[in-house]
Design a protein around this motif. Structure first.
Motif, PDB file in Angstrom:
ATOM      1  N   ALA A 196       0.864  -1.188   0.000  1.00 17.32           N
ATOM      2  CA  ALA A 196       0.000   0.000   0.000  1.00 17.32           C
ATOM      3  C   ALA A 196       0.893   1.228   0.000  1.00 17.32           C
ATOM      4  N   MET A 197       0.886   1.953  -1.103  1.00 19.82           N
ATOM      5  CA  MET A 197       1.714   3.155  -1.240  1.00 19.82           C
ATOM      6  C   MET A 197       0.934   4.376  -0.748  1.00 19.82           C
ATOM      7  N   ASN A 198       1.641   5.292  -0.096  1.00 18.71           N
ATOM      8  CA  ASN A 198       1.019   6.473   0.516  1.00 18.71           C
ATOM      9  C   ASN A 198       1.843   7.718   0.179  1.00 18.71           C
ATOM     10  N   PRO A 199       1.797   8.159  -1.058  1.00 21.69           N
ATOM     11  CA  PRO A 199       2.732   9.191  -1.518  1.00 21.69           C
ATOM     12  C   PRO A 199       2.607  10.534  -0.820  1.00 21.69           C
ATOM     13  N   THR A 200       1.381  10.982  -0.554  1.00 22.81           N
ATOM     14  CA  THR A 200       1.212  12.299   0.046  1.00 22.81           C
ATOM     15  C   THR A 200       1.765  12.328   1.462  1.00 22.81           C
ATOM     16  N   SER A 201       1.468  11.305   2.241  1.00 23.07           N
ATOM     17  CA  SER A 201       2.002  11.211   3.598  1.00 23.07           C
ATOM     18  C   SER A 201       3.519  11.114   3.586  1.00 23.07           C
ATOM     19  N   ASN A 202       4.075  10.319   2.671  1.00 17.65           N
ATOM     20  CA  ASN A 202       5.531  10.186   2.594  1.00 17.65           C
ATOM     21  C   ASN A 202       6.201  11.521   2.312  1.00 17.65           C
ATOM     22  N   MET A 203       5.601  12.308   1.420  1.00 18.91           N
ATOM     23  CA  MET A 203       6.157  13.630   1.133  1.00 18.91           C
ATOM     24  C   MET A 203       5.985  14.561   2.322  1.00 18.91           C
ATOM     25  N   ASN A 204       4.837  14.495   2.979  1.00 16.04           N
ATOM     26  CA  ASN A 204       4.581  15.348   4.132  1.00 16.04           C
ATOM     27  C   ASN A 204       5.566  15.074   5.259  1.00 16.04           C
ATOM     28  N   ASN A 205       5.921  13.791   5.455  1.00 21.65           N
ATOM     29  CA  ASN A 205       6.864  13.419   6.511  1.00 21.65           C
ATOM     30  C   ASN A 205       8.318  13.470   6.059  1.00 21.65           C
ATOM     31  N   ALA A 206       8.519  13.804   4.791  1.00 25.42           N
ATOM     32  CA  ALA A 206       9.875  13.934   4.231  1.00 25.42           C
ATOM     33  C   ALA A 206      10.701  12.663   4.420  1.00 25.42           C
ATOM     34  N   VAL A 207      10.051  11.497   4.212  1.00 27.79           N
ATOM     35  CA  VAL A 207      10.763  10.234   4.390  1.00 27.79           C
ATOM     36  C   VAL A 207      11.228   9.647   3.056  1.00 27.79           C
ATOM     37  N   GLY A 208      10.856  10.257   1.947  1.00 31.78           N
ATOM     38  CA  GLY A 208      11.233   9.738   0.644  1.00 31.78           C
ATOM     39  C   GLY A 208      10.030   9.179  -0.091  1.00 31.78           C
ATOM     40  N   LEU A 209      10.278   8.596  -1.253  1.00 29.50           N
ATOM     41  CA  LEU A 209       9.220   8.014  -2.073  1.00 29.50           C
ATOM     42  C   LEU A 209       9.624   6.617  -2.512  1.00 29.50           C
ATOM     43  N   CYS A 257       0.259  -3.415  -6.175  1.00 32.53           N
ATOM     44  CA  CYS A 257       0.308  -2.204  -5.343  1.00 32.53           C
ATOM     45  C   CYS A 257      -1.059  -1.545  -5.304  1.00 32.53           C
ATOM     46  N   MET A 258      -1.348  -0.919  -4.160  1.00 34.67           N
ATOM     47  CA  MET A 258      -2.619  -0.228  -3.952  1.00 34.67           C
ATOM     48  C   MET A 258      -2.305   1.173  -3.419  1.00 34.67           C
ATOM     49  N   VAL A 259      -3.328   2.011  -3.320  1.00 33.79           N
ATOM     50  CA  VAL A 259      -3.127   3.398  -2.904  1.00 33.79           C
ATOM     51  C   VAL A 259      -3.834   3.660  -1.577  1.00 33.79           C
ATOM     52  N   GLY A 260      -3.092   4.242  -0.634  1.00 36.56           N
ATOM     53  CA  GLY A 260      -3.665   4.697   0.624  1.00 36.56           C
ATOM     54  C   GLY A 260      -3.280   6.141   0.873  1.00 36.56           C
ATOM     55  N   ASN A 261      -3.760   6.689   2.006  1.00 39.94           N
ATOM     56  CA  ASN A 261      -3.371   8.073   2.320  1.00 39.94           C
ATOM     57  C   ASN A 261      -2.779   8.198   3.722  1.00 39.94           C
ATOM     58  N   ASP A 262      -2.664   7.061   4.449  1.00 41.87           N
ATOM     59  CA  ASP A 262      -2.002   7.046   5.754  1.00 41.87           C
ATOM     60  C   ASP A 262      -2.689   7.958   6.769  1.00 41.87           C
ATOM     61  N   GLY A 263      -3.975   8.205   6.565  1.00 42.50           N
ATOM     62  CA  GLY A 263      -4.724   9.040   7.500  1.00 42.50           C
ATOM     63  C   GLY A 263      -4.567  10.529   7.291  1.00 42.50           C
ATOM     64  N   LEU A 264      -3.905  10.930   6.206  1.00 36.02           N
ATOM     65  CA  LEU A 264      -3.713  12.353   5.924  1.00 36.02           C
ATOM     66  C   LEU A 264      -4.932  12.865   5.158  1.00 36.02           C
ATOM     67  N   GLY A 265      -5.961  13.285   5.905  1.00 36.99           N
ATOM     68  CA  GLY A 265      -7.209  13.713   5.287  1.00 36.99           C
ATOM     69  C   GLY A 265      -8.044  12.526   4.857  1.00 36.99           C
ATOM     70  N   VAL A 266      -9.009  12.774   3.999  1.00 37.25           N
ATOM     71  CA  VAL A 266      -9.909  11.708   3.544  1.00 37.25           C
ATOM     72  C   VAL A 266      -9.995  11.617   2.024  1.00 37.25           C
ATOM     73  N   ASN A 267      -9.664  12.681   1.306  1.00 37.22           N
ATOM     74  CA  ASN A 267      -9.865  12.713  -0.139  1.00 37.22           C
ATOM     75  C   ASN A 267      -8.793  11.891  -0.852  1.00 37.22           C
ATOM     76  N   ILE A 268      -9.106  10.647  -1.184  1.00 37.98           N
ATOM     77  CA  ILE A 268      -8.124   9.749  -1.779  1.00 37.98           C
ATOM     78  C   ILE A 268      -7.738  10.181  -3.183  1.00 37.98           C
ATOM     79  N   THR A 269      -8.555  10.998  -3.847  1.00 32.75           N
ATOM     80  CA  THR A 269      -8.161  11.440  -5.188  1.00 32.75           C
ATOM     81  C   THR A 269      -6.915  12.312  -5.139  1.00 32.75           C
ATOM     82  N   ARG A 270      -6.647  12.960  -4.006  1.00 29.41           N
ATOM     83  CA  ARG A 270      -5.388  13.706  -3.871  1.00 29.41           C
ATOM     84  C   ARG A 270      -4.206  12.759  -3.994  1.00 29.41           C
ATOM     85  N   ASP A 271      -4.325  11.557  -3.409  1.00 23.84           N
ATOM     86  CA  ASP A 271      -3.248  10.578  -3.532  1.00 23.84           C
ATOM     87  C   ASP A 271      -3.191   9.975  -4.922  1.00 23.84           C
TER      88      ASP A 271
END
Length: 429
Positions: free
Chosen positions: A265-278, A291-305
């Motif tokens: 489960a990839m979480n690109p927006t959260s990874n960028m927000n936490n500056a941990v890499g991609l 692979c699937m898409v998640g948001n790691d609890g950063l908001g609710v709008n999954i289309t952003r991810d």
């Protein structure tokens, strides 16, 4: 029988115009409007796109109560983010706060077209019974679908964590199921992993892996091996397990994930927000890891991810064609397939025999829209300004004309009171 009429349908596989959709809890028939047989309850979908309800494949519902929370926060690394924010919050959650955070999170999911979620939960005050509270709020009271687990960690009572995961996973329905949750390698001792391994059976796990370099460094220094190798050595990489993030895994680990039938489960927006890499999607693709898409609890709008994973992977892989819209569609469909498999239902299509999990989004295409370019319209036109008008799950109308069919004001008011109690406990701790 209910019906959507004058529908323009896109379901990440096919595009149809001028259609009707007959449904109750399932879709019974899809056809051209010229053959519409009539229905008892009709929803006119003119000037909208009808799509399947969206899915979020890795989230943290309890993050709802972090919004506006005033704590001392000056992180220097990822561990500081955990210590100064998330572990302060989840450590003070009880059953009531879990329930109301679920109601608010669920309401906001419905507003953004999300009808199914896979949650990774933690609550320090009440471990036992906490997943039932999530099920009650998300599935019973709001009517969404949810797959839940408790984040086993040496921070908590291990036996209670294990019992909570195993007890909840005993039962499932077309609306809910359980996985076995673990936080991350760096918060799980060998003794804990051995304990879990002895009782877990074939239950899939849901765990953060190599989200930051801290997790990787900890595993190598303490155990002289990679994180995925460590999990594999304990026999924990069960089929259908969700390995979240995987920002810093290597090829040996990717091969183990693939061999054991796990998902990332990839979480690109959260990874960028936490500056941990991609994460390196090219490596995941090489080993054919779903692979699937998640948001790691950063908001609710999954289309952003959905948007961010395309842009982030182009940048991460250093090429404008290294990740394209077909890759995104593949990831979205992997998520539908996974949730369908775990819950024993069919979701993710607007076709006969699929559950009536559907959304409508107003859209007036400024250029011709057809089967060849439909997802281009959705990605660049719809996702960029995403505001669903209507949401259904199992044929139940959860939002009509932008208004939810539950008492939102009462839910939010009570949630605010519970959040205030949580914040008070944090500040007194």
């Amino acid at each position: 029988m209910k019906a959507l009429t004058n529908a323009c349908i896109f379901d990440f596989q096919s595009f149809k115009e001028n259609c009707y959709v007959l449904f109750d809890s399932e879709i019974k028939e899809v056809g051209n409007m010229s053959e519409f047989p009539g229905a008892d309850e009709i929803y006119d979908c003119s000037e909208t796109i009808v799509m399947p309800g969206l899915i979020n494949c890795h989230t943290h519902i309890y993050s709802t109560f972090s919004r506006g929370m005033n704590v001392s926060f000056d992180p220097k690394d990822f561990q500081d983010i955990l210590d100064q924010l998330w572990w302060k919050l989840d450590g003070q959650l009880d059953k009531k706060s879990v329930y109301y955070s679920g109601l608010v999170y669920g309401c906001e999911c419905i507003k953004t077209g999300v009808t199914s979620i896979i949650d990774h939960h933690a609550s320090g005050i009440d471990i036992k019974g906490s997943l039932e509270e999530l099920k009650k709020s998300i599935c019973d009271d709001l009517g969404m679908r949810g797959i839940f687990c408790f984040e086993t960690s040496d921070r908590f009572n291990i036996e209670e964590c294990i019992d909570e995961n195993l007890e909840f996973a005993k039962n499932k329905s077309e609306k809910y199921a359980g996985l076995f949750g673990m936080h991350a390698s760096m918060s799980l001792s060998d003794a804990t992993l051995k304990n879990i391994s002895s009782v877990i059976g074939d239950t899939p796990i849901h765990i953060h892996v190599a989200e930051s370099k801290d997790d990787v460094k900890d595993c190598h220094e303490k155990y002289d091996k990679s994180i995925v190798r460590r999990l594999n050595d304990f026999g924990l990489l069960n089929n259908n397990s969700i390995i979240a993030h995987c920002v810093h895994i290597n090829e040996e680990e990717a091969e183990l994930i693939a061999q054991n039938g796990c998902r990332i489960a990839m979480n690109p927006t959260s990874n960028m927000n936490n500056a941990v890499g991609l994460a390196d999607y090219e490596m995941f693709r090489k080993f054919k890891i779903p692979c699937m898409v998640g948001n790691d609890g950063l908001g609710v709008n999954i289309t952003r991810d959905f948007l961010n994973i395309v842009f982030a992977m182009k940048n991460r892989l250093n090429g404008p064609t290294k990740f394209n819209l077909d890759d995104l569609i593949h990831m979205i469909n992997n998520g539908y397939e996974y949730i369908s498999n775990i819950l024993g239902v069919n979701i993710g299509r607007i076709e006969k025999g699929y559950k009536a999990d559907m959304i409508t989004i107003p859209y007036n295409p400024p250029t011709p829209m057809n089967s060849d370019n439909a997802f281009g319209h959705v990605f660049f036109g719809v996702f960029d300004n995403f505001k669903p008008r209507d949401t259904w799950c199992s044929g139940k109308c959860m939002m009509k004309d932008y208004k939810l069919t539950v008492d939102v004001d009462s839910m939010y008011s009570q949630a605010s009171k519970e959040a205030e109690k949580v914040w008070k406990r944090i500040n007194e701790d």
